[in-house]
Write an enzyme that holds these catalytic residues in place. Sequence first.
Site, mmCIF file in Angstrom:
data_model
loop_
_atom_site.group_PDB
_atom_site.id
_atom_site.type_symbol
_atom_site.label_atom_id
_atom_site.label_comp_id
_atom_site.label_asym_id
_atom_site.label_seq_id
_atom_site.Cartn_x
_atom_site.Cartn_y
_atom_site.Cartn_z
ATOM 1 N N VAL A 192 0.828 -1.322 0.227
ATOM 2 C CA VAL A 192 0.152 0.037 -0.053
ATOM 3 C C VAL A 192 0.916 1.213 -0.096
ATOM 4 C CG1 VAL A 192 -1.906 1.160 1.115
ATOM 5 C CG2 VAL A 192 -1.672 -1.224 1.422
ATOM 6 N N HIS A 452 -28.077 9.595 -11.192
ATOM 7 C CA HIS A 452 -27.710 9.605 -12.673
ATOM 8 C C HIS A 452 -27.184 11.128 -13.030
ATOM 9 C CE1 HIS A 452 -26.681 8.607 -16.838
ATOM 10 N NE2 HIS A 452 -27.339 9.790 -17.065
HETATM 11 P P1 NAD Z 1 2.278 -3.835 2.967
HETATM 12 O O1 NAD Z 1 2.219 -4.942 3.850
HETATM 13 O O2 NAD Z 1 1.161 -3.380 2.379
HETATM 14 O O3 NAD Z 1 3.375 -4.054 1.956
HETATM 15 C C1 NAD Z 1 4.738 -4.377 2.089
HETATM 16 C C2 NAD Z 1 5.163 -4.943 0.938
HETATM 17 O O4 NAD Z 1 6.531 -5.209 0.995
HETATM 18 C C3 NAD Z 1 4.767 -6.373 0.813
HETATM 19 O O5 NAD Z 1 3.995 -6.562 -0.560
HETATM 20 C C4 NAD Z 1 5.850 -7.315 1.167
HETATM 21 O O6 NAD Z 1 5.844 -8.743 0.025
HETATM 22 C C5 NAD Z 1 6.974 -6.521 0.442
HETATM 23 N N1 NAD Z 1 8.159 -6.815 1.020
HETATM 24 C C6 NAD Z 1 8.461 -7.224 2.415
HETATM 25 N N2 NAD Z 1 9.804 -7.386 2.726
HETATM 26 C C7 NAD Z 1 10.486 -7.294 1.141
HETATM 27 C C8 NAD Z 1 11.752 -7.198 0.784
HETATM 28 N N3 NAD Z 1 12.833 -7.561 1.705
HETATM 29 N N4 NAD Z 1 12.130 -6.873 -0.412
HETATM 30 C C9 NAD Z 1 10.935 -6.575 -1.173
HETATM 31 N N5 NAD Z 1 9.419 -6.598 -1.019
HETATM 32 C C10 NAD Z 1 9.512 -6.839 0.323
HETATM 33 O O7 NAD Z 1 2.957 -2.934 4.147
HETATM 34 P P2 NAD Z 1 3.370 -1.294 3.777
HETATM 35 O O8 NAD Z 1 2.952 -0.919 2.429
HETATM 36 O O9 NAD Z 1 4.714 -0.672 4.570
HETATM 37 O O10 NAD Z 1 2.054 -0.420 4.830
HETATM 38 C C11 NAD Z 1 2.164 -0.814 6.238
HETATM 39 C C12 NAD Z 1 0.928 -0.875 6.760
HETATM 40 O O11 NAD Z 1 0.351 0.522 6.648
HETATM 41 C C13 NAD Z 1 -0.004 -1.996 5.967
HETATM 42 O O12 NAD Z 1 -0.542 -2.656 6.909
HETATM 43 C C14 NAD Z 1 -1.045 -1.068 5.505
HETATM 44 O O13 NAD Z 1 -2.081 -1.693 5.618
HETATM 45 C C15 NAD Z 1 -0.983 0.364 6.299
HETATM 46 N N6 NAD Z 1 -1.063 1.477 5.268
HETATM 47 C C16 NAD Z 1 -2.653 1.702 4.902
HETATM 48 C C17 NAD Z 1 -2.810 2.578 4.128
HETATM 49 C C18 NAD Z 1 -4.325 2.734 3.386
HETATM 50 O O14 NAD Z 1 -5.140 2.035 4.097
HETATM 51 N N7 NAD Z 1 -4.484 3.146 2.403
HETATM 52 C C19 NAD Z 1 -1.827 3.436 3.723
HETATM 53 C C20 NAD Z 1 -0.615 3.091 4.055
HETATM 54 C C21 NAD Z 1 -0.332 2.371 4.887
#
Ligand code: NAD
Length: 475
Positions: A192, A452
Amino acid sequence: MAQAFDLVVLGAGPAGYVAAIRAAQLGMRVLCVDAGLGKDGKPSLGGTCLNVGCIPSKALLESSEHFHRARAELKDHGITTGEVRMDVAAMLARKDQVVHGLAAGISVLFAKNKVTSIAGTARLQAGMRVEVTPLAGGSAETFEARHILIATGSLPRDIDAVPIDGKVVVDSTGALDFPAVPERLGVIGAGVIGLELGSVWHRLGSQVVLLEAMDTFLPGADEQIADAAMKEMSRQGLDIRLGARVLAAKIGHDSVEVTYENHDGKHVIEFSRLVVAVGRKPNTQALNVNEVGLLLDERGNVHVDDLCRTNLPNIFAVGDVVRGPMLAHKASEEGVMVVERIAGQTTRVNYDTVPWIIYTSPEIAWVGKTERQLRSAARDYKIGVFPLSANGRARAMGQTMGLTKILADQHSDRILGVHIMAPMASEMIAEAVLAMELGASTEDVQRTIHAHPSLAETTHEAALAADGRMLNFHG
Ligand code: NAD
């Protein structure tokens, strides 16, 4: 003698400050302790969401969207401008002002609701006591609490291979404050935060490469939406590399060299700036968990049950510091539930109807089950999909990428999930959340009048499509 409160809340993010206000409304004597500092180094209420998360990122998304439209889309509307330029400092100042205004608003709400607020670090002590060390200095003070609510949130996760220097390599907080548009921006993690902040700087002119460890893009989203989003974001120019495992990052003079491995071997790529966005971890640092015997789960979250009760009597925990999605609205609802139950009410959080939103362009939003989840649960379900390209409002807006999809029980017609990729999907999803909260069927939505022209008509049409009754598209 220590001062006593009915409720001491640790943390003034969306979980803690909302709970503190609701508790005060219910007649409790409330103390809320928060250790957050704003960009100016002064105490700032509102937690991650308000200071370095949801709100500042949305302010930047808005600015970057205007910039992009002015450069790329105004001419389609017959509008001629001079050269469109970005004043990054002005954009950041506007963002800071939005944050500051809202944080100050919480102080006003606390004062109006007679919540006592202390800028300090709280530490649990045995015997329902909380020790508070003021940020302003001076000696620690201890308070007695009839109930304690832990709402200390989360912190960015880092990875061993990538040192964060706060200038060239930053976490999500640093990525809100680049003083200039980086020429080549790397983002580790296409989750995200990676997608939202990657989109911001991409729209402002950065070449953006996202390195994502997993082979699947947005695994939490419905597959059809994730596929459509991957295509659209790639078309926009975001370079999303899946299955990319970052091995090392070497910070040089004003740049960073990243080594990663994917299915076709090792690669080295240079960026001017790098953002690490690989998830967040619960913030239990200052809680003194061992001494008071507070149980954590295997992921380091404060262990709680469905009602957010910890293993210790009269101590509750909510929001990012406990299990479940790290979402501000989930955190607030948990906070309200806890204090209403303390007050003798029977409130519960319906975890089946927590909406998810990714603020890209177009936005992605969903609630309920995905097709993958329904398949693995062997549910009989029906699908209704309506493309944005067949919606009058979307065409008038010139934003026709996306779709609205409804999944419903094949037998009962009850809506099981709604998935949207559309401009303002964040607003559109509210109808779906309400429908699911009320146990609506697709027929209920079919028979609900939708204005609409509006984007919400795609939800109406998707509901009709679930029964093969779509009116404005034949696919
Ligand atoms: P996330 O879990 O959404 O995404 C992290 C991503 O990083 C995952 O896809 C994961 O596979 C990848 N990843 C992990 N380790 C890695 C590595 N070593 N190399 C490459 N990729 C790797 O976490 P985020 O984007 O950091 O967000 C943190 C939290 O904050 C989340 O739980 C999210 O729900 C929350 N958040 C929500 C919103 C929203 O609701 N719009 C916005 C920002 C953050």
